[in-house]
Design a protein around this motif. Structure first.
Motif, PDB file in Angstrom:
ATOM      1  N   GLU A 141       0.829  -1.202   0.000  1.00  8.88           N
ATOM      2  CA  GLU A 141       0.000   0.000   0.000  1.00  8.88           C
ATOM      3  C   GLU A 141       0.867   1.257   0.000  1.00  8.88           C
ATOM      4  O   GLU A 141       0.580   2.217  -0.702  1.00  8.88           O
ATOM      5  N   LYS A 142       1.945   1.237   0.779  1.00 12.97           N
ATOM      6  CA  LYS A 142       2.855   2.385   0.810  1.00 12.97           C
ATOM      7  C   LYS A 142       3.541   2.567  -0.545  1.00 12.97           C
ATOM      8  O   LYS A 142       3.727   3.691  -1.007  1.00 12.97           O
ATOM      9  N   MET A 143       3.914   1.445  -1.178  1.00  6.85           N
ATOM     10  CA  MET A 143       4.548   1.531  -2.503  1.00  6.85           C
ATOM     11  C   MET A 143       3.589   2.125  -3.534  1.00  6.85           C
ATOM     12  O   MET A 143       3.969   2.984  -4.320  1.00  6.85           O
ATOM     13  N   MET A 144       2.333   1.651  -3.532  1.00  4.98           N
ATOM     14  CA  MET A 144       1.348   2.147  -4.493  1.00  4.98           C
ATOM     15  C   MET A 144       1.028   3.615  -4.239  1.00  4.98           C
ATOM     16  O   MET A 144       0.886   4.389  -5.181  1.00  4.98           O
ATOM     17  N   LEU A 145       0.927   3.989  -2.985  1.00  5.79           N
ATOM     18  CA  LEU A 145       0.668   5.383  -2.642  1.00  5.79           C
ATOM     19  C   LEU A 145       1.816   6.269  -3.100  1.00  5.79           C
ATOM     20  O   LEU A 145       1.600   7.329  -3.703  1.00  5.79           O
ATOM     21  N   ALA A 146       3.045   5.832  -2.845  1.00  5.43           N
ATOM     22  CA  ALA A 146       4.212   6.610  -3.269  1.00  5.43           C
ATOM     23  C   ALA A 146       4.269   6.732  -4.789  1.00  5.43           C
ATOM     24  O   ALA A 146       4.530   7.822  -5.315  1.00  5.43           O
ATOM     25  N   ALA A 147       3.993   5.638  -5.506  1.00  5.49           N
ATOM     26  CA  ALA A 147       4.011   5.678  -6.974  1.00  5.49           C
ATOM     27  C   ALA A 147       2.915   6.592  -7.507  1.00  5.49           C
ATOM     28  O   ALA A 147       3.139   7.377  -8.439  1.00  5.49           O
ATOM     29  N   SER A 148       1.723   6.513  -6.916  1.00 10.19           N
ATOM     30  CA  SER A 148       0.614   7.376  -7.350  1.00 10.19           C
ATOM     31  C   SER A 148       0.931   8.847  -7.115  1.00 10.19           C
ATOM     32  O   SER A 148       0.669   9.686  -7.975  1.00 10.19           O
ATOM     33  N   LEU A 149       1.491   9.141  -5.956  1.00 14.42           N
ATOM     34  CA  LEU A 149       1.863  10.531  -5.671  1.00 14.42           C
ATOM     35  C   LEU A 149       2.958  11.023  -6.612  1.00 14.42           C
ATOM     36  O   LEU A 149       2.912  12.158  -7.088  1.00 14.42           O
ATOM     37  N   LEU A 150       3.924  10.163  -6.888  1.00 14.48           N
ATOM     38  CA  LEU A 150       4.996  10.536  -7.808  1.00 14.48           C
ATOM     39  C   LEU A 150       4.448  10.841  -9.205  1.00 14.48           C
ATOM     40  O   LEU A 150       4.839  11.827  -9.838  1.00 14.48           O
ATOM     41  N   ILE A 151       3.517  10.016  -9.669  1.00 10.86           N
ATOM     42  CA  ILE A 151       2.888  10.269 -10.974  1.00 10.86           C
ATOM     43  C   ILE A 151       2.119  11.581 -10.942  1.00 10.86           C
ATOM     44  O   ILE A 151       2.231  12.407 -11.856  1.00 10.86           O
ATOM     45  N   ALA A 152       1.318  11.787  -9.892  1.00  6.84           N
ATOM     46  CA  ALA A 152       0.510  13.001  -9.800  1.00  6.84           C
ATOM     47  C   ALA A 152       1.372  14.260  -9.742  1.00  6.84           C
ATOM     48  O   ALA A 152       1.033  15.283 -10.332  1.00  6.84           O
ATOM     49  N   ILE A 153       2.498  14.182  -9.056  1.00  5.98           N
ATOM     50  CA  ILE A 153       3.365  15.353  -8.895  1.00  5.98           C
ATOM     51  C   ILE A 153       4.196  15.631 -10.146  1.00  5.98           C
ATOM     52  O   ILE A 153       4.414  16.780 -10.512  1.00  5.98           O
ATOM     53  N   THR A 154       4.645  14.583 -10.829  1.00  2.35           N
ATOM     54  CA  THR A 154       5.577  14.785 -11.948  1.00  2.35           C
ATOM     55  C   THR A 154       4.927  14.803 -13.333  1.00  2.35           C
ATOM     56  O   THR A 154       5.556  15.266 -14.279  1.00  2.35           O
ATOM     57  N   ALA A 155       3.696  14.320 -13.477  1.00  5.55           N
ATOM     58  CA  ALA A 155       3.091  14.216 -14.811  1.00  5.55           C
ATOM     59  C   ALA A 155       3.003  15.573 -15.511  1.00  5.55           C
ATOM     60  O   ALA A 155       3.479  15.738 -16.637  1.00  5.55           O
ATOM     61  N   PHE A 156       2.403  16.558 -14.866  1.00  2.36           N
ATOM     62  CA  PHE A 156       2.240  17.854 -15.512  1.00  2.36           C
ATOM     63  C   PHE A 156       3.572  18.538 -15.812  1.00  2.36           C
ATOM     64  O   PHE A 156       3.784  18.991 -16.942  1.00  2.36           O
ATOM     65  N   PRO A 157       4.507  18.608 -14.853  1.00  3.15           N
ATOM     66  CA  PRO A 157       5.794  19.248 -15.187  1.00  3.15           C
ATOM     67  C   PRO A 157       6.542  18.534 -16.316  1.00  3.15           C
ATOM     68  O   PRO A 157       7.141  19.190 -17.166  1.00  3.15           O
TER      69      PRO A 157
END
Length: 169
Positions: A141-157
């Motif tokens: 769950e922590k891995m999926m949360l971290a990956a989801s946050l990383l995608i959300a933070i880096t996708a637009f930039p």
């Protein structure tokens, strides 16, 4: 390993397209890839139909028993469908974007994009078992949360780094 084997198949297909594009044969030889894929599919069907475990008794499942099982575990099936759909959408977007749209918006040729796509699939093929092992050591769950946050933070930039990118597109 299951997901890595799926990525391996996609990587092999991407490599074949890249090789055909290197020799400018995509327009004339693409049907051969479908023929090769159909042979692999037939092999897979034959292999799956064999009873590979002699200790296992074959289970006769009816349509009604399958529907009952799916209904009983409907929440889990729904969640798995969402996750699988998200994963598939990521691959489709990446493949369509990289192979189709980016050559139109950047200076990269289609052959260069196919090459880059094949290398990225290779990296994904190697990373999947590594992250699977890591997930077994820490919370999934922590891995999926971290990956989801990383995608959300880096996708637009990252997408905004594309040439001619704008906030209104």
């Amino acid at each position: 390993l299951y997901n890595a084997s799926a990525v391996a198949g996609i990587m092999i297909a991407s490599s074949a397209i890249f090789i055909l594009s290197q020799y400018d044969l995509v327009q004339t030889q693409w049907r051969g890839l479908y023929f090769f894929g159909s042979i692999i599919a037939i092999f897979g069907c034959v292999a799956r139909s064999q009873n590979l475990s002699p200790r296992e008794k074959p289970v006769q499942k009816t349509l009604l028993s399958t529907v009952t099982i799916l209904y009983t575990h409907r929440k889990l099936v729904f969640l798995m469908s969402i996750v699988a759909g998200f994963g598939y959408a990521n691959y489709v977007i990446a493949l369509t974007l990289m192979n189709g749209l980016l050559p139109m918006a950047t200076g990269f040729s289609k052959t260069e994009m196919l090459s880059m796509n094949t290398w990225l699939l290779g990296l994904d093929f190697i990373a999947l078992p590594c992250f699977g092992y890591l997930a077994s050591k820490i919370s999934r769950e922590k891995m999926m949360l971290a990956a989801s946050l990383l995608i959300a933070i880096t996708a637009f930039p990252l997408f905004s780094l594309c040439e001619n990118a704008s906030m209104t597109m």
